[in-house]
Scaffold this motif. Structure first.
Motif, short mmCIF file in Angstrom:
data_model
loop_
_atom_site.label_atom_id
_atom_site.label_comp_id
_atom_site.label_asym_id
_atom_site.label_seq_id
_atom_site.Cartn_x
_atom_site.Cartn_y
_atom_site.Cartn_z
N LEU A 62 -14.63 -6.85 -16.06
CA LEU A 62 -14.05 -5.34 -16.31
C LEU A 62 -12.51 -5.35 -16.50
N PHE A 63 -11.68 -4.42 -16.78
CA PHE A 63 -10.82 -4.00 -17.16
C PHE A 63 -10.31 -4.19 -15.65
N GLU A 64 -10.74 -3.39 -15.07
CA GLU A 64 -10.21 -3.10 -13.81
C GLU A 64 -10.40 -3.95 -12.96
N ASP A 65 -10.88 -4.93 -13.23
CA ASP A 65 -11.49 -6.25 -11.76
C ASP A 65 -9.99 -7.08 -12.60
N VAL A 66 -9.10 -7.20 -13.38
CA VAL A 66 -8.98 -8.00 -14.53
C VAL A 66 -7.09 -7.27 -13.53
N LEU A 67 -7.33 -5.75 -13.98
CA LEU A 67 -5.71 -5.52 -13.53
C LEU A 67 -6.10 -5.65 -11.70
N CYS A 68 -7.25 -5.81 -11.31
CA CYS A 68 -6.47 -5.62 -9.53
C CYS A 68 -6.12 -6.76 -9.47
N GLN A 69 -6.72 -8.19 -9.95
CA GLN A 69 -6.36 -9.41 -10.14
C GLN A 69 -4.57 -9.92 -10.51
N ILE A 70 -3.97 -9.20 -11.59
CA ILE A 70 -3.45 -9.27 -11.31
C ILE A 70 -2.18 -8.33 -10.82
N VAL A 71 -2.34 -7.88 -9.98
CA VAL A 71 -2.37 -7.16 -8.98
C VAL A 71 -1.87 -8.04 -7.24
N ASP A 72 -2.69 -8.07 -7.70
CA ASP A 72 -2.95 -9.48 -6.64
C ASP A 72 -1.95 -10.37 -6.62
N MET A 73 -2.16 -10.98 -8.15
CA MET A 73 -1.30 -11.77 -8.03
C MET A 73 0.03 -12.35 -8.13
N ILE A 74 0.81 -11.09 -8.93
CA ILE A 74 2.09 -10.65 -9.09
C ILE A 74 2.66 -9.83 -7.51
N ARG A 75 1.47 -9.23 -6.73
CA ARG A 75 2.39 -8.74 -5.69
C ARG A 75 3.48 -7.57 -5.65
N PRO A 76 3.17 -6.60 -6.13
CA PRO A 76 4.38 -5.59 -6.51
C PRO A 76 5.81 -5.46 -5.00
N GLU A 77 6.27 -5.32 -5.20
CA GLU A 77 7.19 -4.99 -3.59
C GLU A 77 6.28 -4.04 -3.40
N GLU A 78 6.31 -3.05 -3.32
CA GLU A 78 5.78 -2.20 -2.87
C GLU A 78 4.55 -1.88 -1.70
N CYS A 79 4.35 -3.03 -2.36
CA CYS A 79 3.06 -3.68 -1.83
C CYS A 79 2.88 -4.50 -0.72
N GLU A 80 4.17 -5.48 -0.90
CA GLU A 80 4.07 -6.11 0.49
C GLU A 80 4.60 -5.39 1.63
N ASN A 81 3.96 -4.90 2.57
CA ASN A 81 3.76 -3.96 3.62
C ASN A 81 3.39 -4.84 4.72
N PRO A 82 4.57 -5.72 5.97
CA PRO A 82 3.88 -7.36 6.48
C PRO A 82 3.07 -6.91 7.55
N THR A 83 2.99 -5.09 7.78
CA THR A 83 2.26 -4.70 9.14
C THR A 83 1.21 -4.19 8.36
N LEU A 84 0.02 -4.81 7.00
CA LEU A 84 -1.35 -4.71 7.18
C LEU A 84 -1.92 -5.43 7.30
N THR A 85 -2.88 -5.35 7.56
CA THR A 85 -3.48 -6.59 7.99
C THR A 85 -4.95 -7.33 6.15
N GLU A 86 -4.83 -8.19 6.19
CA GLU A 86 -5.61 -8.25 5.49
C GLU A 86 -6.86 -7.72 5.30
N TRP A 87 -7.44 -6.78 6.17
CA TRP A 87 -8.44 -6.12 5.94
C TRP A 87 -8.38 -4.49 4.91
N ASP A 88 -6.55 -4.03 6.08
CA ASP A 88 -6.34 -2.75 5.25
C ASP A 88 -5.78 -2.96 3.74
N ARG A 89 -5.17 -4.65 3.50
CA ARG A 89 -5.46 -5.33 1.54
C ARG A 89 -6.72 -4.48 0.62
N PHE A 90 -7.62 -5.12 1.81
CA PHE A 90 -8.88 -5.33 0.80
C PHE A 90 -10.02 -3.81 0.98
#
Length: 123
Positions: A62-90
């Motif tokens: 699915l395209f949505e799965d590919v898009l999520c994988q891309i976002v996970d791979m490149i980790r845009p700077e806006e996503c890199e919040n060090p206070t988030l737990t792995e659960w929060d990211r999930f």
């Protein structure tokens, strides 16, 4: 295509990990030239790959799965919040995935386009 363009293409094709290669392929995918890759642009190229997978009788992704994988791979700077737990990211990824599923269901019910041209990922 001139000689310089050809050499640039060959070098970019040979090593996609170097800055010039990354810039070359980014410009190829950035269809509107605005410096931002939108889900519409990515989906345009995904559709071609989907057709190839179907022709080769491969399991499609699915395209949505590919898009999520891309976002996970490149980790845009806006996503890199060090206070988030792995659960929060999930939970954040699942929220996005479910939202996309709802958009697809709405579109299949005739309620409009899946992606708005001005849409930029919230991450």
């Amino acid at each position: 295509m001139g000689y310089e363009d050809f050499v640039y293409f060959i070098l970019s094709e040979e090593d996609k990990s170097l800055e010039p290669g990354l810039e070359y392929w980014f410009k190829c995918i950035d269809l509107d030239g605005n410096g931002v890759l939108t889900p519409n642009e990515l989906q345009f190229f995904y559709e071609e790959q989907l057709h190839r997978m179907e022709c080769m009788a491969q399991e499609t992704v699915l395209f949505e799965d590919v898009l999520c994988q891309i976002v996970d791979m490149i980790r845009p700077e806006e996503c890199e919040n060090p206070t988030l737990t792995e659960w929060d990211r999930f939970a954040h990824r699942e929220c996005i995935r479910l939202s996309m599923e709802e958009d697809i269901e709405d579109a299949s019910n005739g309620s409009g386009d899946i992606w708005d041209e001005s849409f930029e990922a919230p991450f």
